[in-house]
Design a protein around this motif. Sequence first.
Motif, PDB file in Angstrom:
ATOM      1  N   UNK A  57       2.950 -31.780 -63.665  1.00 52.55           N
ATOM      2  CA  UNK A  57       4.019 -30.843 -64.012  1.00 52.55           C
ATOM      3  C   UNK A  57       4.102 -29.693 -63.005  1.00 52.55           C
ATOM      4  N   UNK A  58       2.987 -29.061 -62.598  1.00 54.79           N
ATOM      5  CA  UNK A  58       3.093 -28.023 -61.557  1.00 54.79           C
ATOM      6  C   UNK A  58       3.675 -28.559 -60.244  1.00 54.79           C
ATOM      7  N   UNK A  59       3.267 -29.751 -59.825  1.00 58.28           N
ATOM      8  CA  UNK A  59       3.773 -30.305 -58.566  1.00 58.28           C
ATOM      9  C   UNK A  59       5.259 -30.621 -58.672  1.00 58.28           C
ATOM     10  N   UNK A  60       5.659 -31.200 -59.803  1.00 61.33           N
ATOM     11  CA  UNK A  60       7.064 -31.530 -60.001  1.00 61.33           C
ATOM     12  C   UNK A  60       7.907 -30.262 -60.085  1.00 61.33           C
ATOM     13  N   UNK A  88       1.419 -43.145 -63.636  1.00 56.92           N
ATOM     14  CA  UNK A  88       0.063 -42.644 -63.771  1.00 56.92           C
ATOM     15  C   UNK A  88      -0.321 -42.574 -65.241  1.00 56.92           C
ATOM     16  N   UNK A  89      -1.382 -41.863 -65.516  1.00 53.76           N
ATOM     17  CA  UNK A  89      -1.851 -41.720 -66.890  1.00 53.76           C
ATOM     18  C   UNK A  89      -1.158 -40.519 -67.530  1.00 53.76           C
ATOM     19  N   UNK A  90      -0.258 -40.750 -68.501  1.00 50.73           N
ATOM     20  CA  UNK A  90       0.562 -39.658 -69.038  1.00 50.73           C
ATOM     21  C   UNK A  90      -0.133 -38.784 -70.072  1.00 50.73           C
ATOM     22  N   UNK A  91      -1.360 -39.103 -70.435  1.00 48.06           N
ATOM     23  CA  UNK A  91      -2.004 -38.373 -71.524  1.00 48.06           C
ATOM     24  C   UNK A  91      -2.089 -36.873 -71.251  1.00 48.06           C
ATOM     25  N   UNK A  92      -2.193 -36.502 -69.953  1.00 49.13           N
ATOM     26  CA  UNK A  92      -2.408 -35.094 -69.627  1.00 49.13           C
ATOM     27  C   UNK A  92      -1.125 -34.344 -69.287  1.00 49.13           C
ATOM     28  N   UNK A  93       0.037 -35.031 -69.285  1.00 50.92           N
ATOM     29  CA  UNK A  93       1.245 -34.297 -68.905  1.00 50.92           C
ATOM     30  C   UNK A  93       2.500 -34.713 -69.665  1.00 50.92           C
ATOM     31  N   UNK A  94       2.488 -35.793 -70.416  1.00 48.48           N
ATOM     32  CA  UNK A  94       3.707 -36.305 -71.038  1.00 48.48           C
ATOM     33  C   UNK A  94       4.376 -35.265 -71.937  1.00 48.48           C
ATOM     34  N   UNK A 138      -0.403 -36.707 -57.020  1.00 47.40           N
ATOM     35  CA  UNK A 138      -1.258 -35.598 -57.419  1.00 47.40           C
ATOM     36  C   UNK A 138      -2.092 -35.983 -58.627  1.00 47.40           C
ATOM     37  N   UNK A 139      -3.114 -35.191 -58.921  1.00 49.06           N
ATOM     38  CA  UNK A 139      -3.937 -35.428 -60.103  1.00 49.06           C
ATOM     39  C   UNK A 139      -3.061 -35.377 -61.353  1.00 49.06           C
TER      40      UNK A 139
END
Length: 477
Positions: A357-360, A452-458, A351-352
């Motif tokens: 976080x929503x998908x998980x 993936x790129x964690x900047x938006x969800x870490x 996912x994007x």
Amino acid sequence: MMYLRQLRLCLVGMISALIFSGCGAPLPTSYQQLEYPDLTFQLPEVETLVLDNGIRLYLKADDELPLVQVTAMIGSGGISSAEEKTGFDDLFGSVWRSGGAGDRAPEALDEYLDFLAADLSSSMGTYSAQLDLSLRSADLPAGLSILGDLLLRPGFDSERLELARLQAQEHLRRQNDNPGSISRRLLMKALYPDHYLGRTATEQSLAAINRQDLVDFHETYFAPNNLWIAVSGDFDRDTLLEALNKELGDWPRNDVPEQQLPPVKAPDAGLIQLAAKDLPQTSILIGDLGLSKENPDQYAVRVLNYILGGGGFNSRMMREIRSNRGLAYSAYSYFQVGRRLPGPFVAGTETKNESVVPALSLTREIMNDLRDTPVTDEELQLAKESQINSFVFGFENTHSVVSQQMSLAFFDYPVNYLADYRDKIAAVTIADVQRVAQEFIDPSRQQIVLVGNPEEFADELKQFGLPVIEVDLNETP
């Protein structure tokens, strides 16, 4: 394929009989008025026999095409290799075929197989090593001669070993190119720590493998009483047995060490592994230890998995994550029922980055709902019917029938496993599904891998209440 063709012919025959029988009888005006006998499926019969020196044979003739397929399987595999030589299975599987055999150097063997228009491959898995041969029926004696050389007198050419090593090293160098491969590697390492099933080859382990290791494995584990052979296609039984005895009949029995199976243990607690990679989307894998074939719950687990994520658009994961929320193109799950050790349970999606976080969260909600709330009658029936109806497609061609029977015998499945399979799926209840969901789906101990790129969800991962570790992909695995 011939079984499906017979099924189609049967249907055509029934329809023709309905049309042309009893000219005086009125023709049905609706498909609901059609009457026809129930379709039955009979498991194809495979002849089994054992040669004097212990070779187990599985035979089924089929003269539809002038071709023969042969699978020869040695009952020992990569799980017997040492940890410091991880990668041995891939090198052995490659060089066994490519390294020449008997009096033929590698190039001569390649040319001879090309001359015969024969397809020959070798491989090594966890528990066995295998040769697969396909050729014209007229060339079967020549093909069996080659198999005899590969089984008794493999060349293991040093130059071909170095070529296979270079190819493995290149694969190792590129192992971080694909986020899906990264996710799988990290997940298996978490599920099977310090175990063959979770190991990954390194530069050091590949460099430690030498030709003598291949020779030693051959001398230790290759014996007629550790050999299974499946043959299908256009062959004469007596001629085949005569040729096999000519090539392999003088091969004496030998004591073969029993393969040691290091035990595996389910993770004690959940964990999130975060591997940073500059990508617009994140690969998500969720996993845990599943079960092995000895567990009678495997049938209920198969039904559960269909409802969770194995049933395509009929599954909850695909319906909720893709169709209803539009968070991913695909979502899936599977239980790999282990043949000798518990296999993994895996659920995954991509996912994007901003939707990780929503998908998980949604995936874990779906899993918890299966644990807490009984599935519906409709879901249960659809899952069972799908499993039962797809059973026939495991017998699409003759060689799949024979090799499957050989594999079931090698892994000590019950004699009536296939005959009872559909009935045991049909017997699964709603209570069974909820019970196995509570046993095998436990979000508190699941291993989660995000690439993936964690900047938006870490920063949001803390809400799952699991430890988060960052994995440096530049380090040697």
